[in-house]
Design a protein around this motif. Structure first.
Motif, PDB file in Angstrom:
ATOM      1  N   ALA A  11      -0.247   9.481  -2.042  1.00  0.00           N
ATOM      2  CA  ALA A  11      -1.366   9.468  -1.097  1.00  0.00           C
ATOM      3  C   ALA A  11      -1.414   8.185  -0.279  1.00  0.00           C
ATOM      4  CB  ALA A  11      -2.681   9.657  -1.850  1.00  0.00           C
ATOM      5  N   LYS A  12      -1.087   7.060  -0.915  1.00  0.00           N
ATOM      6  CA  LYS A  12      -1.222   5.752  -0.246  1.00  0.00           C
ATOM      7  C   LYS A  12       0.001   5.394   0.585  1.00  0.00           C
ATOM      8  CE  LYS A  12      -3.019   1.571   0.392  1.00  0.00           C
ATOM      9  NZ  LYS A  12      -1.907   0.912   1.065  1.00  0.00           N
ATOM     10  N   GLU A  13       1.196   5.714   0.100  1.00  0.00           N
ATOM     11  CA  GLU A  13       2.413   5.245   0.754  1.00  0.00           C
ATOM     12  C   GLU A  13       3.284   6.364   1.324  1.00  0.00           C
ATOM     13  OE1 GLU A  13       2.661   2.147   1.206  1.00  0.00           O
ATOM     14  OE2 GLU A  13       1.211   1.386  -0.246  1.00  0.00           O
ATOM     15  N   VAL A  14       3.547   7.389   0.536  1.00  0.00           N
ATOM     16  CA  VAL A  14       4.561   8.373   0.927  1.00  0.00           C
ATOM     17  C   VAL A  14       4.100   9.225   2.111  1.00  0.00           C
ATOM     18  CG1 VAL A  14       5.902  10.372   0.168  1.00  0.00           C
ATOM     19  CG2 VAL A  14       5.570   8.430  -1.373  1.00  0.00           C
ATOM     20  N   ILE A  15       2.930   9.852   2.004  1.00  0.00           N
ATOM     21  CA  ILE A  15       2.466  10.728   3.086  1.00  0.00           C
ATOM     22  C   ILE A  15       2.224   9.947   4.382  1.00  0.00           C
ATOM     23  CG2 ILE A  15       0.605  12.247   3.847  1.00  0.00           C
ATOM     24  CD1 ILE A  15       0.407  13.296   1.001  1.00  0.00           C
ATOM     25  N   PRO A  16       1.456   8.835   4.358  1.00  0.00           N
ATOM     26  CA  PRO A  16       1.289   8.073   5.612  1.00  0.00           C
ATOM     27  C   PRO A  16       2.618   7.567   6.166  1.00  0.00           C
ATOM     28  CG  PRO A  16      -0.344   7.402   3.989  1.00  0.00           C
ATOM     29  CD  PRO A  16       0.646   8.260   3.269  1.00  0.00           C
ATOM     30  N   GLY A  17       3.515   7.115   5.269  1.00  0.00           N
ATOM     31  CA  GLY A  17       4.800   6.594   5.724  1.00  0.00           C
ATOM     32  C   GLY A  17       5.663   7.647   6.387  1.00  0.00           C
ATOM     33  N   SER A  18       5.566   8.887   5.927  1.00  0.00           N
ATOM     34  CA  SER A  18       6.375   9.963   6.502  1.00  0.00           C
ATOM     35  C   SER A  18       5.826  10.466   7.831  1.00  0.00           C
ATOM     36  CB  SER A  18       6.470  11.136   5.514  1.00  0.00           C
ATOM     37  OG  SER A  18       5.202  11.748   5.338  1.00  0.00           O
ATOM     38  N   GLN A  19       4.572  10.121   8.160  1.00  0.00           N
ATOM     39  CA  GLN A  19       3.945  10.637   9.377  1.00  0.00           C
ATOM     40  C   GLN A  19       3.659   9.564  10.418  1.00  0.00           C
ATOM     41  OE1 GLN A  19       0.447  12.902   8.315  1.00  0.00           O
ATOM     42  NE2 GLN A  19       1.574  14.321   7.016  1.00  0.00           N
TER      43      GLN A  19
END
Length: 269
Positions: free
Chosen positions: A234-242
């Motif tokens: 929630a904190k790193e992976v999803i925001p980082g991918s978008q």
């Protein structure tokens, strides 16, 4: 086909799995030697795919077995699941508060000045600390196999390691490339990029040993690892991918990763 793997020591399996994830970090860091730019769409889709795998694994490989084990121990299943899950997220939230994952203003600004060594050390330490829960999650997932619970899954533990490994590739790149861009040599940039993954085999062995020899902690340990995984996603992976605008691609990649993990764990587990 996996009978020979089931015969292996779970601690050894956890070590081998996290040597793979460390290798993925090194592979991502090795892009610093390439003259070609890494394809951002490919990296974003890989990161999102890994996020989907990690979300699915958090339930099928970690939370669900933890709930089942709590029931077998005669403990209300929601108690260790709730406590462990929230503690996993709170632990990473506290880590993130004092050591933000990758903050370019903090770590890379004026990196050529006399504080460069301090900033580089802080960056590597930050990434390394964030990798500890990932190693623990893999160690717990493999360690629980020794308890021979019916809900434990070798395929789920392997899939979790693969998902974290995929996620580590862009993470290694995210450390080495900025260091190179700011004037550090290719070899040093690669070294600092890959060394952050070194802690995963260590923490995996610790996690596997802990759950094997302290069986009452299993439900809490599994739930803690699940909470840590969800926090990272929630904190790193999803925001980082978008963050580069590939929202639809990242969303579909995440869903595909979730389905792949679900198939591996439900159909093969």
């Amino acid at each position: 086909m996996t009978d020979w793997l089931l015969d292996m020591n779970p601690i050894l399996l956890a070590l081998l799995a996290t040597l793979f994830t460390w290798g993925c970090t090194a592979f991502g860091s090795s892009f610093v030697f390439s003259t070609k730019k890494a394809n951002p769409k490919l990296f974003d889709s890989m990161l999102a795919f890994a996020g989907g795998v990690m979300i699915a694994a958090s339930f099928w490989s970690l939370l669900a077995p933890g709930i089942a084990m709590a029931e077998e121990q005669g403990v209300p299943p929601y108690i260790p699941a709730t406590i462990g899950f929230l503690l996993g997220g709170i632990f990473l939230m506290m880590v993130d508060k004092f050591l933000p994952m990758i903050n370019e203003d903090l770590y890379f600004k004026e990196i050529k000045d006399r504080k460069a060594k301090h900033r580089t050390a802080m960056l590597v330490f930050s990434i390394t600390l964030h990798n500890i829960p990932e190693g623990l999650a893999i160690g717990v997932a493999f360690g629980v196999l020794a308890a021979d619970f019916p809900t434990s899954s070798l395929s789920g533990a392997i899939a979790l390691a693969i998902g974290i490994g995929i996620q580590n590739i862009p993470e290694g790149t995210a450390v080495s490339i900025p260091l190179r861009r700011e004037g550090m040599s290719k070899r040093k940039s690669f070294f600092y990029g890959q060394i952050s993954g070194m802690v995963e085999p260590i923490s995996a062995v610790i996690g596997a040993v802990a759950v094997i020899f302290i069986e009452p902690l299993l439900p809490y340990a599994l739930s803690f690892a699940a909470g840590a995984m969800i926090f990272v996603v929630a904190k790193e992976v999803i925001p980082g991918s978008q963050e580069r605008g590939h929202v639809q691609l990242a969303t579909m990649s995440l869903m595909i990763g979730f389905v792949v993990m679900m198939i591996l764990d439900v159909a093969l587990g």
